[in-house]
Design an enzyme around this catalytic site. Sequence first.
Site, PDB file in Angstrom:
ATOM      1  N   ASP A   1     -12.428  -9.977  -0.340  1.00 38.33           N
ATOM      2  CA  ASP A   1     -13.711 -10.004   0.368  1.00 38.33           C
ATOM      3  C   ASP A   1     -14.649  -9.045  -0.338  1.00 38.33           C
ATOM      4  O   ASP A   1     -14.226  -8.033  -0.897  1.00 38.33           O
ATOM      5  CB  ASP A   1     -13.591  -9.744   1.878  1.00 38.33           C
ATOM      6  CG  ASP A   1     -12.877  -8.468   2.255  1.00 38.33           C
ATOM      7  OD1 ASP A   1     -12.667  -7.600   1.392  1.00 38.33           O
ATOM      8  OD2 ASP A   1     -12.536  -8.310   3.446  1.00 38.33           O
TER       9      ASP A   1
ATOM     10  N   GLU B   1      -6.419 -10.617  -0.915  1.00 41.05           N
ATOM     11  CA  GLU B   1      -7.205 -10.332   0.303  1.00 41.05           C
ATOM     12  C   GLU B   1      -8.691 -10.222  -0.042  1.00 41.05           C
ATOM     13  O   GLU B   1      -9.396  -9.339   0.442  1.00 41.05           O
ATOM     14  CB  GLU B   1      -6.736  -9.020   0.945  1.00 41.05           C
ATOM     15  CG  GLU B   1      -5.270  -9.002   1.292  1.00 41.05           C
ATOM     16  CD  GLU B   1      -4.816  -7.706   1.955  1.00 41.05           C
ATOM     17  OE1 GLU B   1      -5.678  -6.912   2.402  1.00 41.05           O
ATOM     18  OE2 GLU B   1      -3.604  -7.484   2.007  1.00 41.05           O
TER      19      GLU B   1
ATOM     20  N   GLU C   1       0.803  -1.228   0.000  1.00 45.28           N
ATOM     21  CA  GLU C   1       0.000   0.000   0.000  1.00 45.28           C
ATOM     22  C   GLU C   1       0.836   1.279   0.000  1.00 45.28           C
ATOM     23  O   GLU C   1       0.641   2.160   0.842  1.00 45.28           O
ATOM     24  CB  GLU C   1      -0.956  -0.015   1.202  1.00 45.28           C
ATOM     25  CG  GLU C   1      -1.877  -1.216   1.200  1.00 45.28           C
ATOM     26  CD  GLU C   1      -2.746  -1.328   2.460  1.00 45.28           C
ATOM     27  OE1 GLU C   1      -2.697  -0.430   3.306  1.00 45.28           O
ATOM     28  OE2 GLU C   1      -3.474  -2.329   2.585  1.00 45.28           O
TER      29      GLU C   1
ATOM     30  N   ASN D   1       1.969  -5.358  -3.032  1.00 46.38           N
ATOM     31  CA  ASN D   1       0.575  -5.664  -2.706  1.00 46.38           C
ATOM     32  C   ASN D   1      -0.180  -4.368  -2.426  1.00 46.38           C
ATOM     33  O   ASN D   1       0.326  -3.484  -1.728  1.00 46.38           O
ATOM     34  CB  ASN D   1       0.565  -6.553  -1.439  1.00 46.38           C
ATOM     35  CG  ASN D   1      -0.782  -7.153  -1.124  1.00 46.38           C
ATOM     36  OD1 ASN D   1      -1.387  -7.789  -1.982  1.00 46.38           O
ATOM     37  ND2 ASN D   1      -1.262  -6.971   0.100  1.00 46.38           N
TER      38      ASN D   1
ATOM     39  N   HIS E   1     -10.629  -5.870  -2.101  1.00 47.86           N
ATOM     40  CA  HIS E   1     -11.675  -5.510  -1.122  1.00 47.86           C
ATOM     41  C   HIS E   1     -12.775  -4.762  -1.876  1.00 47.86           C
ATOM     42  O   HIS E   1     -12.599  -3.604  -2.267  1.00 47.86           O
ATOM     43  CB  HIS E   1     -11.097  -4.630  -0.010  1.00 47.86           C
ATOM     44  CG  HIS E   1     -10.048  -5.321   0.806  1.00 47.86           C
ATOM     45  ND1 HIS E   1     -10.319  -6.414   1.598  1.00 47.86           N
ATOM     46  CD2 HIS E   1      -8.721  -5.086   0.945  1.00 47.86           C
ATOM     47  CE1 HIS E   1      -9.212  -6.813   2.195  1.00 47.86           C
ATOM     48  NE2 HIS E   1      -8.220  -6.026   1.805  1.00 47.86           N
TER      49      HIS E   1
END
Length: 449
Positions: free
Chosen positions: A257, A255, A150, A191, A226
Amino acid sequence: MHAALILGLAAVLASAGLVALSGSATAQTTLASAAAAKGKYFGVAANENYFNESAYTSTMTREFNSLTAENSMKWDTVQRNQGQFNWGPGDRIAQQARNMGVQYRGHTLVWHSQLPGWVNSGNARQAMTNHINAVLQHWPDAAYWDVVNEAFEENGSRRNSPFQQAMGDGFIAEAFRIARQADPDTKLCYNDYNLENPGPKQDAAYNLVRDLKAQGLIDCIGFQGHFNSGNPVPQNFHQTLQRFADLGVDVEITELDIAGSGSSQAQQYQGVTQACLAVTRCTGITVWGVTDKYSWRSQDTPLLFDGNYNKKAAYTAVLNALGGSSGGTSGGTTVGGGDNGGNGGTPGAGCTATYSETDRWGDRFNGRVVITAGSAPISNWSVTVTVHSPQRISATWNGSPTWDGSGNVMTMRPNGNGTLAAGASTSFGFTVMANGNWQAPTIGTCTAS
Ligand code: G3I
């Protein structure tokens, strides 16, 4: 362990009849086996704080073949105080992966968040160097490491952080160089979130990956994934994945979701799965948690299992997209087969049960029982495990346990892994609190129907 090794291991198990990788007439019945049949992994963010909840552990062990530590390999856990390393929580994730015979992803080395206050622009370069070296030395068998996490703002500019302040834009390449030197075998990734849609942030990451790749420093890019109603899965996601893959790196959804429920959530999960399947260099998908109830945004119910570990529509959509099916009639599920050092099979009506101790640490040990069908297929099995007082079983996985009144005798039955072809195997595991007694448990006769 590296991805190639994992797939190699899977191939060996397949040749032993333990895992069907491809070309099987039977549908795969778990996310892990269905993904493996497509040459991908299907992983989960694991949180060791829940390992003593048997439904958590059994779901994780049954469905996933890659683990990422949700928090416990981050800087503020590993080195909250300068020079004092706390490996225990992250070790539980790494050891769990090893017990399951699956890979783990390291997350994460250099990140502005979950960063202890002692790291500042005055010491960031030295701190970063020491931290990367120590962590990679401690966990050399991770398949991937998220080296930098990030680092970009939404407009593509660099995010402010002690690392950015101390070293400027070059801190990312510097971090990758240190990591490469510390562990030349682990795949090194950048990432980030909100890279899924075209725009300045995606372009910034693209340029970064291109430049690092030209220097031989990067192997993979993680799209966190996300999603929510304001930020749905884009239609052209596979094109974005391909755009990065064309740079010569692996692409992963790291990740995943997706806020929502029912068929709309299921459709989006299906879309992500199909996007990964469409891109050869998409090596796998990791969902960011096992169950909605422990998600970092649980109110969004963003995962594949509800708070009671029931499979959601999203689960079925992913499994089907991977070519698997919950309704398979035979074939069964094999997780963690291939025991060494067992103490001998127990003959029974149609199945055998073989015990081995797989791990021992501190005050406890893990046991595994491999159930193998005889010369005929079976659709159910049961076996007792008797521990010797004052031992206590504190966790189980990959089976449904019931207990006698004394708490010493556990009867284990299948948890989705009852159907076995002739000669095929499955296994369940458990943790025994030794309480000073390290005697192996007594395994009863395996009965099948
Ligand atoms: O461990 C402390 C505990 O001692 C304290 O009592 C408690 C009080 O709030 O906090 C606990 O720490 C929490 C930690 O999770 C462990 O549970 C933090 O407050 C909490 O902020 C932290 O949240 C994690 C978050 O990263 C931190 O940024 C989430 O669990 C985790 O899912 C989330 O994961 C991130 C990825 O690493 C990077 N990408 C985004 C993703 C979602 O935010």
